[in-house]
Scaffold this motif. Sequence first.
Motif, PDB file in Angstrom:
ATOM      1  N   THR A 170       3.392   1.562   5.721  1.00  0.00           N
ATOM      2  CA  THR A 170       3.580   0.121   5.795  1.00  0.00           C
ATOM      3  C   THR A 170       3.648  -0.520   4.411  1.00  0.00           C
ATOM      4  N   HIS A 171       2.904   0.000   3.439  1.00  0.00           N
ATOM      5  CA  HIS A 171       2.863  -0.571   2.103  1.00  0.00           C
ATOM      6  C   HIS A 171       3.234   0.497   1.072  1.00  0.00           C
ATOM      7  N   GLU A 172       3.873   0.054   0.000  1.00  0.00           N
ATOM      8  CA  GLU A 172       4.259   0.994  -1.053  1.00  0.00           C
ATOM      9  C   GLU A 172       3.039   1.762  -1.558  1.00  0.00           C
ATOM     10  N   PRO A 173       3.131   3.093  -1.651  1.00  0.00           N
ATOM     11  CA  PRO A 173       2.012   3.889  -2.162  1.00  0.00           C
ATOM     12  C   PRO A 173       1.643   3.477  -3.593  1.00  0.00           C
ATOM     13  N   ASN A 174       0.334   3.414  -3.873  1.00  0.00           N
ATOM     14  CA  ASN A 174      -0.072   3.142  -5.240  1.00  0.00           C
ATOM     15  C   ASN A 174       0.204   4.372  -6.104  1.00  0.00           C
ATOM     16  N   ILE A 175      -0.107   4.283  -7.365  1.00  0.00           N
ATOM     17  CA  ILE A 175       0.253   5.367  -8.286  1.00  0.00           C
ATOM     18  C   ILE A 175      -0.419   6.679  -7.892  1.00  0.00           C
ATOM     19  N   HIS A 183       3.527  15.699  -5.634  1.00  0.00           N
ATOM     20  CA  HIS A 183       2.975  17.049  -5.773  1.00  0.00           C
ATOM     21  C   HIS A 183       3.042  17.824  -4.463  1.00  0.00           C
ATOM     22  N   SER A 184       3.027  17.111  -3.353  1.00  0.00           N
ATOM     23  CA  SER A 184       3.118  17.763  -2.042  1.00  0.00           C
ATOM     24  C   SER A 184       4.553  18.054  -1.652  1.00  0.00           C
ATOM     25  N   ARG A 185       5.514  17.619  -2.513  1.00  0.00           N
ATOM     26  CA  ARG A 185       6.948  17.867  -2.318  1.00  0.00           C
ATOM     27  C   ARG A 185       7.520  17.125  -1.123  1.00  0.00           C
ATOM     28  N   ILE A 186       7.069  15.886  -0.926  1.00  0.00           N
ATOM     29  CA  ILE A 186       7.637  15.071   0.150  1.00  0.00           C
ATOM     30  C   ILE A 186       9.122  14.859  -0.125  1.00  0.00           C
ATOM     31  N   ALA A 187       9.948  14.863   0.898  1.00  0.00           N
ATOM     32  CA  ALA A 187      11.395  14.730   0.704  1.00  0.00           C
ATOM     33  C   ALA A 187      11.842  13.274   0.670  1.00  0.00           C
ATOM     34  N   ARG A 188      11.197  12.411   1.443  1.00  0.00           N
ATOM     35  CA  ARG A 188      11.605  11.002   1.495  1.00  0.00           C
ATOM     36  C   ARG A 188      10.397  10.137   1.814  1.00  0.00           C
ATOM     37  N   VAL A 189      10.345   8.962   1.177  1.00  0.00           N
ATOM     38  CA  VAL A 189       9.297   7.984   1.457  1.00  0.00           C
ATOM     39  C   VAL A 189       9.962   6.661   1.818  1.00  0.00           C
ATOM     40  N   VAL A 190       9.557   6.086   2.932  1.00  0.00           N
ATOM     41  CA  VAL A 190      10.059   4.784   3.368  1.00  0.00           C
ATOM     42  C   VAL A 190       8.861   3.846   3.482  1.00  0.00           C
ATOM     43  N   TYR A 191       8.881   2.729   2.754  1.00  0.00           N
ATOM     44  CA  TYR A 191       7.785   1.763   2.870  1.00  0.00           C
ATOM     45  C   TYR A 191       8.351   0.376   3.126  1.00  0.00           C
ATOM     46  N   ALA A 192       7.518  -0.490   3.719  1.00  0.00           N
ATOM     47  CA  ALA A 192       7.981  -1.820   4.112  1.00  0.00           C
ATOM     48  C   ALA A 192       7.621  -2.886   3.090  1.00  0.00           C
ATOM     49  N   VAL A 193       6.399  -2.872   2.579  1.00  0.00           N
ATOM     50  CA  VAL A 193       5.921  -3.924   1.682  1.00  0.00           C
ATOM     51  C   VAL A 193       5.767  -3.364   0.267  1.00  0.00           C
ATOM     52  N   PRO A 194       6.474  -3.921  -0.714  1.00  0.00           N
ATOM     53  CA  PRO A 194       6.346  -3.442  -2.098  1.00  0.00           C
ATOM     54  C   PRO A 194       5.001  -3.809  -2.704  1.00  0.00           C
TER      55      PRO A 194
END
Length: 212
Positions: A170-175, A183-194
């Motif tokens: 729902t919210h952009e991941p923090n640093i 590091h976990s090699r996620i392929a795509r991240v989709v977030y709603a709130v910057p």
Amino acid sequence: IVLVRESAWSMEQDAVVQAIGADTLLRVTHADVPAVPPPTREHMEDWAVYWPTSYKGGGATRVNPADLTEDELVDIQKYMRRAIATGKSLRNEYAHCVGAVIVDPSRGEIVADGSYGYGGGKAMNPMQTAIMQSIANVGIANAHTNRKSTDSGQGERVAYLCTNLHCYVTHEPNIMDAMALLHSRIARVVYAVPNPSFGGLGGRVKLNVDRR
């Protein structure tokens, strides 16, 4: 030179420009130019035929919504709704809630989820964010399914935790969360709130394109 999206260019404006060209003996022509920065070096070379472009390099890139397929858009809506619902499970305890789900797109299944709440004078453990919970739960799921990936030339090996998986939050991941996803090699991240203050995927910094 006038740069404008084709959808915003009217026939009246075109007539004015053409008239100016006629009065000054200039030939007015139309040319297509890229609307966004080139995501790859191959795009840069193709687009340079129409307009000078440069490729900034980096690994992951921001996806242009226009390039998404109908199926991808449907998935984004479906899994984002699930992330929102996951976060809302804490709304009776906290003023602000974050929800995340990690999906295996090859199977169309949610592998793990997580939720984090804060505000109203209290907060959960800051190290147990929705992203951190989700990644940890992927590890638990992998332990049960023994998910593997093939490494050419080296035979079969255990994959990184999130190899080829997608994260909807729902919210952009923090640093911290963004680095954990990388590091976990996620392929795509989709977030709603910057998150302009602490976001790690565009808000404050862009770790996904930092090659350091």
